[in-house]
Motif scaffolding. Structure first.
Motif, short mmCIF file in Angstrom:
data_model
loop_
_atom_site.label_atom_id
_atom_site.label_comp_id
_atom_site.label_asym_id
_atom_site.label_seq_id
_atom_site.Cartn_x
_atom_site.Cartn_y
_atom_site.Cartn_z
N PHE A 1 0.89 -1.32 0.15
CA PHE A 1 0.28 -0.18 0.36
C PHE A 1 0.90 1.06 0.32
O PHE A 1 0.51 1.95 1.12
N TRP A 2 1.24 1.44 -1.38
CA TRP A 2 2.17 2.60 -0.83
C TRP A 2 1.83 4.41 -1.44
O TRP A 2 2.74 4.64 -0.80
N TRP A 3 0.45 4.31 -1.34
CA TRP A 3 -0.12 4.93 -1.05
C TRP A 3 -0.29 6.11 1.07
O TRP A 3 -0.35 6.43 1.58
N HIS A 4 -0.32 4.44 1.76
CA HIS A 4 -0.51 5.16 2.64
C HIS A 4 0.39 5.96 3.47
O HIS A 4 0.08 6.72 4.62
N GLY A 5 2.21 5.73 2.90
CA GLY A 5 2.48 6.39 3.19
C GLY A 5 2.05 8.07 3.10
O GLY A 5 2.59 9.05 4.53
N LYS A 6 2.02 8.29 2.22
CA LYS A 6 1.77 9.93 1.61
C LYS A 6 0.83 10.77 2.45
O LYS A 6 0.99 11.32 2.82
N PHE A 7 0.39 9.78 2.49
CA PHE A 7 -1.50 10.19 3.17
C PHE A 7 -1.06 10.29 4.82
O PHE A 7 -1.50 10.69 4.59
N LYS A 8 -0.51 9.34 5.34
CA LYS A 8 -0.49 9.60 7.01
C LYS A 8 0.78 11.18 7.14
O LYS A 8 0.85 11.25 7.82
N VAL B 1 -2.07 16.14 -3.18
CA VAL B 1 -1.57 15.25 -2.52
C VAL B 1 -0.58 14.99 -3.72
O VAL B 1 0.02 15.33 -3.70
N GLY B 2 -1.47 14.78 -4.48
CA GLY B 2 -0.51 14.83 -5.59
C GLY B 2 -0.73 13.57 -6.42
O GLY B 2 0.21 13.05 -7.86
#
Lengths: 158, 158
Positions: A11-18, A73-74
DNA sequence: ATATAAATGGAAATGGTTATCATTACTATT
DNA sequence: AATAGTAATGATAACCATTTCCATTTATAT
Protein backbone atom coordinates in the motif's frame (compact mmCIF):
# COMPACT_ATOMS: atom_id res chain seq x y z
CA UNK A 1 -18.66 -4.98 6.97
CA UNK A 2 -15.31 -5.47 5.28
CA UNK A 3 -14.71 -5.29 1.58
CA UNK A 4 -11.78 -7.45 0.42
CA UNK A 5 -9.49 -4.71 -0.64
CA UNK A 6 -6.71 -6.22 -2.71
CA UNK A 7 -4.92 -7.56 0.33
CA UNK A 8 -1.24 -8.20 0.49
CA UNK A 9 -0.15 -5.66 -2.03
CA UNK A 10 2.17 -2.87 -1.06
CA UNK A 11 0.00 0.00 0.00
CA UNK A 12 2.47 2.51 -1.27
CA UNK A 13 0.11 5.41 -0.87
CA UNK A 14 -0.36 4.93 2.89
CA UNK A 15 2.92 6.64 3.56
CA UNK A 16 2.08 9.76 1.66
CA UNK A 17 -1.36 9.78 3.18
CA UNK A 18 -0.19 9.54 6.75
CA UNK A 19 2.64 11.91 6.07
CA UNK A 20 0.08 14.55 5.23
CA UNK A 21 -1.90 13.89 8.37
CA UNK A 22 -4.69 11.92 6.75
CA UNK A 23 -6.09 8.72 8.14
CA UNK A 24 -6.25 5.44 6.31
CA UNK A 25 -9.77 4.11 6.01
CA UNK A 26 -11.37 1.24 4.14
CA UNK A 27 -13.25 3.66 1.93
CA UNK A 28 -10.11 5.48 0.90
CA UNK A 29 -8.33 2.21 0.26
CA UNK A 30 -11.20 1.10 -1.92
CA UNK A 31 -11.22 4.33 -3.91
CA UNK A 32 -7.52 4.20 -4.68
CA UNK A 33 -7.89 0.52 -5.48
CA UNK A 34 -10.54 1.29 -8.07
CA UNK A 35 -8.42 4.06 -9.54
CA UNK A 36 -5.38 1.86 -9.88
CA UNK A 37 -7.23 -1.05 -11.41
CA UNK A 38 -9.92 0.42 -13.58
CA UNK A 39 -9.83 1.90 -17.01
CA UNK A 40 -8.97 5.52 -17.24
CA UNK A 41 -11.04 8.68 -17.27
CA UNK A 42 -13.35 7.76 -14.41
CA UNK A 43 -15.82 10.31 -13.13
CA UNK A 44 -16.61 10.64 -9.45
CA UNK A 45 -19.83 8.77 -10.00
CA UNK A 46 -18.07 6.00 -11.94
CA UNK A 47 -15.78 5.53 -8.99
CA UNK A 48 -18.63 5.69 -6.53
CA UNK A 49 -20.55 2.98 -8.35
CA UNK A 50 -17.57 0.66 -8.54
CA UNK A 51 -16.59 1.18 -4.93
CA UNK A 52 -20.15 0.99 -3.76
CA UNK A 53 -20.79 -2.35 -5.44
CA UNK A 54 -17.99 -3.92 -3.44
CA UNK A 55 -18.26 -1.86 -0.33
CA UNK A 56 -21.74 -0.37 0.05
CA UNK A 57 -20.80 1.60 3.10
CA UNK A 58 -19.03 4.24 1.03
CA UNK A 59 -21.08 7.24 -0.03
CA UNK A 60 -20.68 9.61 -2.94
CA UNK A 61 -19.68 12.42 -0.62
CA UNK A 62 -16.72 10.43 0.63
CA UNK A 63 -15.66 9.74 -2.93
CA UNK A 64 -15.61 13.45 -3.70
CA UNK A 65 -13.80 14.25 -0.50
CA UNK A 66 -11.20 11.57 -0.99
CA UNK A 67 -10.59 12.58 -4.58
CA UNK A 68 -10.03 16.16 -3.49
CA UNK A 69 -7.40 15.01 -1.03
CA UNK A 70 -5.75 12.75 -3.58
CA UNK A 71 -5.56 15.60 -6.06
CA UNK A 72 -4.08 17.94 -3.46
CA UNK A 73 -1.54 15.37 -2.39
CA UNK A 74 -0.60 14.79 -6.00
CA UNK A 75 -1.57 11.15 -6.27
CA UNK A 76 -4.40 11.86 -8.70
CA UNK A 77 -4.92 14.20 -11.62
CA UNK A 78 -8.26 15.83 -12.28
CA UNK A 79 -9.26 16.48 -15.88
CA UNK A 80 -11.98 18.40 -17.62
CA UNK A 81 -12.90 17.02 -21.01
CA UNK A 82 -15.72 19.47 -21.51
CA UNK A 83 -18.67 17.19 -20.86
CA UNK A 84 -19.64 18.72 -17.56
CA UNK A 85 -18.08 16.23 -15.20
CA UNK A 86 -14.56 15.93 -13.89
CA UNK A 87 -12.43 12.85 -14.60
CA UNK A 88 -9.77 11.39 -12.38
CA UNK A 89 -6.62 9.41 -13.07
CA UNK A 90 -3.92 8.06 -10.84
CA UNK A 91 -0.90 10.22 -11.51
CA UNK A 92 1.44 7.28 -11.90
CA UNK A 93 0.84 3.80 -13.16
CA UNK A 94 2.46 0.68 -11.71
CA UNK A 95 5.68 1.25 -13.59
CA UNK A 96 5.87 4.77 -12.26
CA UNK A 97 5.16 6.18 -15.69
CA UNK A 98 3.35 9.44 -15.84
CA UNK A 99 1.50 9.65 -19.14
CA UNK A 100 -1.63 11.73 -19.24
CA UNK A 101 -2.01 13.03 -22.73
CA UNK A 102 -5.35 13.09 -24.45
CA UNK A 103 -6.97 13.56 -27.81
CA UNK A 104 -10.56 14.63 -27.27
CA UNK A 105 -13.24 14.26 -29.92
CA UNK A 106 -15.42 17.34 -29.90
CA UNK A 107 -18.30 15.42 -31.41
CA UNK A 108 -18.61 12.21 -29.41
CA UNK A 109 -16.40 13.19 -26.46
CA UNK A 110 -14.29 10.07 -26.91
CA UNK A 111 -10.89 10.37 -25.29
CA UNK A 112 -7.82 8.75 -26.78
CA UNK A 113 -4.67 8.43 -24.71
CA UNK A 114 -1.38 8.82 -26.42
CA UNK A 115 2.15 8.33 -25.24
CA UNK A 116 4.06 9.36 -28.34
CA UNK A 117 6.01 12.53 -28.80
CA UNK A 118 6.22 12.80 -25.06
CA UNK A 119 9.96 13.27 -25.05
CA UNK A 120 9.90 16.29 -27.31
CA UNK A 121 6.94 17.65 -25.42
CA UNK A 122 8.72 17.28 -22.14
CA UNK A 123 11.77 19.01 -23.49
CA UNK A 124 9.83 21.98 -24.79
CA UNK A 125 7.75 22.18 -21.67
CA UNK A 126 10.78 22.23 -19.46
CA UNK A 127 12.33 25.01 -21.42
CA UNK A 128 9.11 27.00 -21.51
CA UNK A 129 8.46 26.47 -17.84
CA UNK A 130 11.89 27.74 -16.91
CA UNK A 131 11.46 30.85 -19.01
CA UNK A 132 8.00 31.59 -17.74
CA UNK A 133 8.95 30.98 -14.13
CA UNK A 134 11.69 33.53 -14.32
CA UNK A 135 9.83 36.17 -16.30
CA UNK A 136 6.60 36.10 -14.36
CA UNK A 137 7.91 35.02 -10.97
CA UNK A 138 5.50 32.15 -11.19
CA UNK A 139 6.30 28.85 -9.52
CA UNK A 140 5.13 26.27 -12.02
CA UNK A 141 4.06 22.95 -10.55
CA UNK A 142 2.21 21.37 -13.41
CA UNK A 143 0.82 21.70 -16.89
CA UNK A 144 -1.94 20.51 -19.15
CA UNK A 145 -1.81 19.74 -22.86
CA UNK A 146 -4.82 18.50 -24.73
CA UNK A 147 -5.64 18.21 -28.39
CA UNK A 148 -9.15 18.59 -29.74
CA UNK A 149 -10.68 17.48 -33.00
CA UNK A 150 -12.57 14.66 -34.62
CA UNK A 151 -11.95 10.99 -34.05
CA UNK A 152 -11.86 8.61 -36.98
CA UNK A 153 -15.53 7.65 -36.72
CA UNK A 154 -16.85 11.17 -36.40
CA UNK A 155 -14.64 12.50 -39.16
CA UNK A 156 -15.98 9.87 -41.56
CA UNK A 157 -19.57 10.23 -40.50
CA UNK A 158 -19.53 13.90 -41.38
CA UNK B 1 -34.26 50.98 -26.98
CA UNK B 2 -30.90 51.10 -28.67
CA UNK B 3 -27.60 50.79 -26.92
CA UNK B 4 -24.80 52.72 -28.61
CA UNK B 5 -22.86 49.80 -29.93
CA UNK B 6 -19.47 51.06 -31.05
CA UNK B 7 -20.83 52.49 -34.23
CA UNK B 8 -18.79 53.00 -37.32
CA UNK B 9 -16.28 50.31 -36.73
CA UNK B 10 -15.88 47.47 -39.15
CA UNK B 11 -18.22 44.76 -37.99
CA UNK B 12 -15.94 42.07 -39.27
CA UNK B 13 -17.83 39.30 -37.53
CA UNK B 14 -21.09 39.95 -39.31
CA UNK B 15 -19.80 38.12 -42.37
CA UNK B 16 -18.98 34.95 -40.53
CA UNK B 17 -22.21 35.17 -38.63
CA UNK B 18 -24.41 35.52 -41.66
CA UNK B 19 -22.36 32.99 -43.56
CA UNK B 20 -23.31 30.41 -40.97
CA UNK B 21 -27.00 31.31 -41.20
CA UNK B 22 -27.18 33.32 -38.00
CA UNK B 23 -28.86 36.65 -37.73
CA UNK B 24 -27.28 39.85 -36.54
CA UNK B 25 -29.03 41.31 -33.53
CA UNK B 26 -28.32 44.15 -31.16
CA UNK B 27 -27.78 41.74 -28.31
CA UNK B 28 -25.21 39.73 -30.23
CA UNK B 29 -23.46 42.87 -31.33
CA UNK B 30 -23.32 44.02 -27.73
CA UNK B 31 -21.91 40.70 -26.55
CA UNK B 32 -19.13 40.65 -29.11
CA UNK B 33 -18.49 44.31 -28.39
CA UNK B 34 -17.96 43.53 -24.73
CA UNK B 35 -15.69 40.62 -25.57
CA UNK B 36 -13.54 42.70 -27.87
CA UNK B 37 -13.21 45.64 -25.52
CA UNK B 38 -13.09 44.21 -22.06
CA UNK B 39 -10.31 42.58 -20.14
CA UNK B 40 -9.85 38.93 -20.69
CA UNK B 41 -11.19 35.88 -18.95
CA UNK B 42 -14.80 36.98 -18.71
CA UNK B 43 -17.39 34.57 -17.41
CA UNK B 44 -20.86 34.40 -18.88
CA UNK B 45 -22.16 36.39 -15.95
CA UNK B 46 -19.42 39.01 -16.31
CA UNK B 47 -20.49 39.49 -19.89
CA UNK B 48 -24.15 39.54 -18.96
CA UNK B 49 -23.62 42.27 -16.38
CA UNK B 50 -21.63 44.45 -18.72
CA UNK B 51 -24.03 44.03 -21.62
CA UNK B 52 -27.03 44.40 -19.37
CA UNK B 53 -25.86 47.71 -17.93
CA UNK B 54 -25.80 49.25 -21.38
CA UNK B 55 -28.57 47.29 -22.94
CA UNK B 56 -30.98 45.99 -20.29
CA UNK B 57 -33.01 44.07 -22.80
CA UNK B 58 -30.44 41.28 -23.01
CA UNK B 59 -30.91 38.34 -20.68
CA UNK B 60 -28.46 35.83 -19.31
CA UNK B 61 -29.93 33.09 -21.45
CA UNK B 62 -29.12 34.99 -24.60
CA UNK B 63 -25.58 35.50 -23.42
CA UNK B 64 -25.12 31.76 -22.99
CA UNK B 65 -26.74 31.01 -26.33
CA UNK B 66 -24.68 33.57 -28.17
CA UNK B 67 -21.47 32.39 -26.58
CA UNK B 68 -22.23 28.84 -27.64
CA UNK B 69 -22.65 29.97 -31.21
CA UNK B 70 -19.51 32.06 -31.12
CA UNK B 71 -17.53 29.11 -29.82
CA UNK B 72 -18.91 26.81 -32.49
CA UNK B 73 -18.20 29.32 -35.21
CA UNK B 74 -14.67 29.72 -33.92
CA UNK B 75 -14.81 33.39 -33.00
CA UNK B 76 -14.50 32.70 -29.30
CA UNK B 77 -12.54 30.28 -27.14
CA UNK B 78 -14.02 28.77 -24.02
CA UNK B 79 -11.69 28.06 -21.11
CA UNK B 80 -11.93 26.21 -17.84
CA UNK B 81 -9.62 27.51 -15.16
CA UNK B 82 -10.94 25.18 -12.53
CA UNK B 83 -13.05 27.59 -10.54
CA UNK B 84 -16.38 26.19 -11.62
CA UNK B 85 -17.30 28.72 -14.27
CA UNK B 86 -16.32 28.90 -17.92
CA UNK B 87 -14.37 31.84 -19.29
CA UNK B 88 -14.58 33.26 -22.76
CA UNK B 89 -12.10 35.09 -24.97
CA UNK B 90 -12.29 36.40 -28.49
CA UNK B 91 -10.09 34.10 -30.54
CA UNK B 92 -8.29 36.96 -32.24
CA UNK B 93 -7.40 40.41 -31.04
CA UNK B 94 -7.51 43.54 -33.19
CA UNK B 95 -4.16 42.77 -34.78
CA UNK B 96 -5.35 39.34 -35.68
CA UNK B 97 -3.03 37.79 -33.14
CA UNK B 98 -4.12 34.58 -31.54
CA UNK B 99 -2.49 34.34 -28.12
CA UNK B 100 -4.31 32.41 -25.49
CA UNK B 101 -1.76 31.06 -23.11
CA UNK B 102 -2.28 31.09 -19.39
CA UNK B 103 -0.51 30.62 -16.11
CA UNK B 104 -3.06 29.69 -13.47
CA UNK B 105 -2.43 30.12 -9.76
CA UNK B 106 -3.84 27.14 -7.92
CA UNK B 107 -4.17 29.14 -4.75
CA UNK B 108 -5.85 32.40 -5.70
CA UNK B 109 -7.03 31.40 -9.19
CA UNK B 110 -5.33 34.41 -10.72
CA UNK B 111 -4.69 33.99 -14.43
CA UNK B 112 -1.62 35.48 -16.11
CA UNK B 113 -1.47 35.70 -19.87
CA UNK B 114 1.82 35.16 -21.55
CA UNK B 115 2.91 35.54 -25.12
CA UNK B 116 6.50 34.39 -24.88
CA UNK B 117 7.87 31.12 -26.11
CA UNK B 118 4.94 30.93 -28.45
CA UNK B 119 7.06 30.30 -31.51
CA UNK B 120 8.76 27.25 -30.07
CA UNK B 121 5.45 26.03 -28.74
CA UNK B 122 3.83 26.40 -32.11
CA UNK B 123 6.63 24.51 -33.77
CA UNK B 124 6.44 21.61 -31.41
CA UNK B 125 2.67 21.55 -31.49
CA UNK B 126 2.63 21.42 -35.25
CA UNK B 127 5.03 18.53 -35.31
CA UNK B 128 3.15 16.69 -32.61
CA UNK B 129 -0.21 17.30 -34.22
CA UNK B 130 0.96 15.90 -37.52
CA UNK B 131 2.32 12.80 -35.89
CA UNK B 132 -0.76 12.21 -33.77
CA UNK B 133 -3.13 12.85 -36.67
CA UNK B 134 -1.48 10.18 -38.72
CA UNK B 135 -1.04 7.60 -36.00
CA UNK B 136 -4.51 7.83 -34.49
CA UNK B 137 -6.47 8.91 -37.55
CA UNK B 138 -7.57 11.87 -35.54
CA UNK B 139 -8.35 15.18 -37.22
CA UNK B 140 -6.86 17.74 -34.86
CA UNK B 141 -8.56 21.13 -34.92
CA UNK B 142 -7.23 22.74 -31.78
CA UNK B 143 -5.20 22.40 -28.63
CA UNK B 144 -4.92 23.65 -25.11
CA UNK B 145 -1.81 24.36 -23.07
CA UNK B 146 -1.98 25.68 -19.55
CA UNK B 147 0.55 25.90 -16.77
CA UNK B 148 -0.40 25.64 -13.12
CA UNK B 149 1.40 26.73 -10.01
CA UNK B 150 1.77 29.59 -7.57
CA UNK B 151 1.81 33.24 -8.48
CA UNK B 152 4.34 35.55 -6.89
CA UNK B 153 2.05 36.68 -4.08
CA UNK B 154 0.87 33.23 -3.13
CA UNK B 155 4.36 31.75 -3.31
CA UNK B 156 5.66 34.37 -0.88
CA UNK B 157 2.69 34.20 1.41
CA UNK B 158 3.28 30.52 1.99
C1' DA C 1 -8.85 0.70 26.72
C1' DT C 2 -9.42 5.62 26.07
C1' DA C 3 -9.52 10.17 24.39
C1' DT C 4 -9.57 13.15 20.60
C1' DA C 5 -9.82 14.84 16.39
C1' DA C 6 -10.77 13.34 11.81
C1' DA C 7 -13.85 10.86 8.70
C1' DT C 8 -18.36 9.54 7.32
C1' DG C 9 -22.99 9.38 4.92
C1' DG C 10 -27.45 11.03 3.98
C1' DA C 11 -30.05 14.81 2.95
C1' DA C 12 -30.32 19.36 1.68
C1' DA C 13 -28.28 23.29 -0.49
C1' DT C 14 -25.55 25.44 -4.05
C1' DG C 15 -24.70 27.40 -8.41
C1' DG C 16 -23.43 27.37 -13.21
C1' DT C 17 -25.64 26.02 -17.22
C1' DT C 18 -29.75 24.29 -20.15
C1' DA C 19 -34.45 23.38 -21.55
C1' DT C 20 -39.16 25.08 -22.12
C1' DC C 21 -42.36 27.95 -24.25
C1' DA C 22 -45.00 31.79 -25.39
C1' DT C 23 -43.68 36.21 -27.38
C1' DT C 24 -40.95 39.23 -30.28
C1' DA C 25 -37.92 40.71 -34.03
C1' DC C 26 -35.28 40.07 -38.25
C1' DT C 27 -35.38 39.18 -43.27
C1' DA C 28 -36.95 38.38 -47.72
C1' DT C 29 -40.79 38.54 -50.62
C1' DT C 30 -44.86 40.63 -52.31
C1' DA D 1 -45.52 49.17 -46.62
C1' DA D 2 -47.69 44.74 -45.35
C1' DT D 3 -46.99 39.90 -44.66
C1' DA D 4 -45.26 35.41 -43.84
C1' DG D 5 -41.97 32.44 -42.13
C1' DT D 6 -38.44 31.47 -39.24
C1' DA D 7 -34.98 32.44 -35.91
C1' DA D 8 -34.09 34.87 -31.57
C1' DT D 9 -35.46 36.23 -27.09
C1' DG D 10 -36.26 36.41 -21.95
C1' DA D 11 -38.36 34.72 -17.79
C1' DT D 12 -38.88 30.86 -15.32
C1' DA D 13 -38.16 26.35 -14.17
C1' DA D 14 -35.43 22.33 -14.56
C1' DC D 15 -30.90 20.10 -14.42
C1' DC D 16 -27.15 18.00 -12.37
C1' DA D 17 -22.39 17.77 -10.72
C1' DT D 18 -20.42 19.16 -6.70
C1' DT D 19 -20.55 21.09 -1.68
C1' DT D 20 -22.22 21.98 2.68
C1' DC D 21 -24.29 20.59 7.05
C1' DC D 22 -24.46 18.00 11.01
C1' DA D 23 -25.08 14.25 14.02
C1' DT D 24 -22.71 9.83 14.30
C1' DT D 25 -18.91 6.72 13.71
C1' DT D 26 -14.08 5.57 13.30
C1' DA D 27 -8.88 5.63 13.10
C1' DT D 28 -4.94 6.56 15.66
C1' DA D 29 -1.80 7.82 19.34
C1' DT D 30 -1.28 7.35 24.07
Amino acid sequence: MPGRLGRGRPFWWHGKFKGCGYKITAGRDAIIEVLSKADKHLSAEDIYLKVHSVYPGVGLTTVYRTLEILVNVGLVYKFDFGDGRARYELSQDEEGEDHHHHLICKKCNRVIDYSDFIEEEAELLNKTEKGLSKKYNFEITGHLIQFYGLCEKCANRK
